[in-house]
Design an enzyme around this catalytic site. Structure first.
Site, short mmCIF file in Angstrom:
data_model
loop_
_atom_site.label_atom_id
_atom_site.label_comp_id
_atom_site.label_asym_id
_atom_site.label_seq_id
_atom_site.Cartn_x
_atom_site.Cartn_y
_atom_site.Cartn_z
N ARG A 1 0.85 -1.19 0.00
CA ARG A 1 0.00 0.00 0.00
C ARG A 1 0.89 1.24 0.00
O ARG A 1 1.48 1.59 1.01
CB ARG A 1 -0.92 0.00 1.23
CG ARG A 1 -2.09 0.98 1.06
CD ARG A 1 -2.84 1.17 2.37
NE ARG A 1 -2.08 1.99 3.26
CZ ARG A 1 -2.10 1.88 4.59
NH1 ARG A 1 -2.82 0.98 5.18
NH2 ARG A 1 -1.37 2.69 5.33
N HIS B 1 -4.00 4.91 4.27
CA HIS B 1 -5.20 4.05 4.14
C HIS B 1 -6.37 4.84 3.57
O HIS B 1 -7.09 4.37 2.68
CB HIS B 1 -5.56 3.49 5.52
CG HIS B 1 -6.84 2.72 5.54
ND1 HIS B 1 -6.97 1.49 4.96
CD2 HIS B 1 -8.06 3.04 6.03
CE1 HIS B 1 -8.22 1.07 5.11
NE2 HIS B 1 -8.90 2.00 5.76
N TYR C 1 3.20 5.32 11.62
CA TYR C 1 3.42 3.92 11.99
C TYR C 1 4.30 3.12 11.02
O TYR C 1 4.47 1.93 11.19
CB TYR C 1 2.08 3.20 12.20
CG TYR C 1 1.08 3.32 11.06
CD1 TYR C 1 1.22 2.54 9.91
CD2 TYR C 1 0.01 4.21 11.13
CE1 TYR C 1 0.33 2.64 8.87
CE2 TYR C 1 -0.89 4.32 10.08
CZ TYR C 1 -0.73 3.54 8.96
OH TYR C 1 -1.63 3.64 7.92
#
Ligand SMILES: Cc1ncc(C[n+]2csc(CCOP(=O)(O)OP(=O)(O)O)c2C)c(N)n1
Ligand SMILES: [Mg+2]
Length: 201
Positions: free
Chosen positions: A100, A104, A113
């Site tokens: 990814r 998100h 993170y």
């Protein structure tokens, strides 16, 4: 064919689908797009399974792990799995390994993170750049073709956006109208109230 993410494959309904597909020899092709992250949860923290493809094994499905950034590999995996399904041999789980590259959602900030180096390394394997390089190497594609194609795509996108913007707004009652042959009384009341709010009662 059904698709879910790596995070989706941690859910109980994923396992139930695998079990049913195996028990009834269903023509299911279950595609797991493993992009390494389920929002902020890394793949490693989501399951004790070594691969996501192997989750199909216990249910008696055919399992395959492919490079999801390689279009040719993806096509070949899909060909094999759909051929198995169509010929009555049963279902497959395919794990597509990818990454990814973005947050998100627009509400997410993935810098909190994961490291910049990890994302930078993943961009090296970006599937469209890779496909483009392959096609150029094979002399099947060049800059002039790309420029013409990008222009053509831009025009088509603009045309669709304009068609959407020119679509008349639907009357409020349409959100009630196509759900039931016989509309329940409470929905009928809400429909009337919505129309009344617009002074059209
Ligand atoms: C049952 C349920 N639990 C939690 C969520 C909240 N949620 C939305 S997206 C997401 C992560 C999904 O991760 P993944 O399947 O890897 O998909 P990706 O975001 O990588 O496309 C979660 C936990 C949800 N939508 N539904
Ligand atoms: Mg994911």
């Amino acid at each position: 064919m059904a698709c879910c993410g790596d995070g989706g494959s941690s859910k109980t309904d994923f396992y139930a689908a695998v079990n049913s597909a195996g028990a009834y020899t269903l023509p299911l092709v279950l595609c797991v797009i493993n992009n390494g992250w389920a929002i902020s949860v890394p793949r490693k923290a989501q399951t004790g399974a070594q691969t996501l493809a192997q989750k199909g094994l216990a249910g008696g499905l055919h399992c395959l792990q492919v490079d999801g950034n390689d279009l040719v590999a993806v096509l070949e995996a899909m060909r094999r799995a759909t051929a198995r399904a169509r010929s009555g041999e049963g279902g497959s789980v395919i794990e597509f390994l990818t990454y990814r590259l973005h947050d998100h959602t627009t509400a997410d900030d993935a810098r909190r993170y994961r490291s910049e180096e990890e994302v930078k390394a993943a961009w090296e394997k970006e599937p469209f750049l890779r496909l483009r390089k392959f096609l150029v190497d094979q002399t099947l594609w060049d800059d002039a073709q790309e420029q013409a194609w990008v222009e053509e795509c831009g025009k088509r996108v603009d045309a669709e956006i304009n068609a959407y913007l020119e679509t008349p707004v639907q009357p409020v009652e349409t959100m009630f109208d196509y759900l039931y042959a016989d509309m329940p009384a409470d929905l009928r009341a809400q429909r009337d109230a919505a129309i009344a709010l617009e002074g059209r009662a």
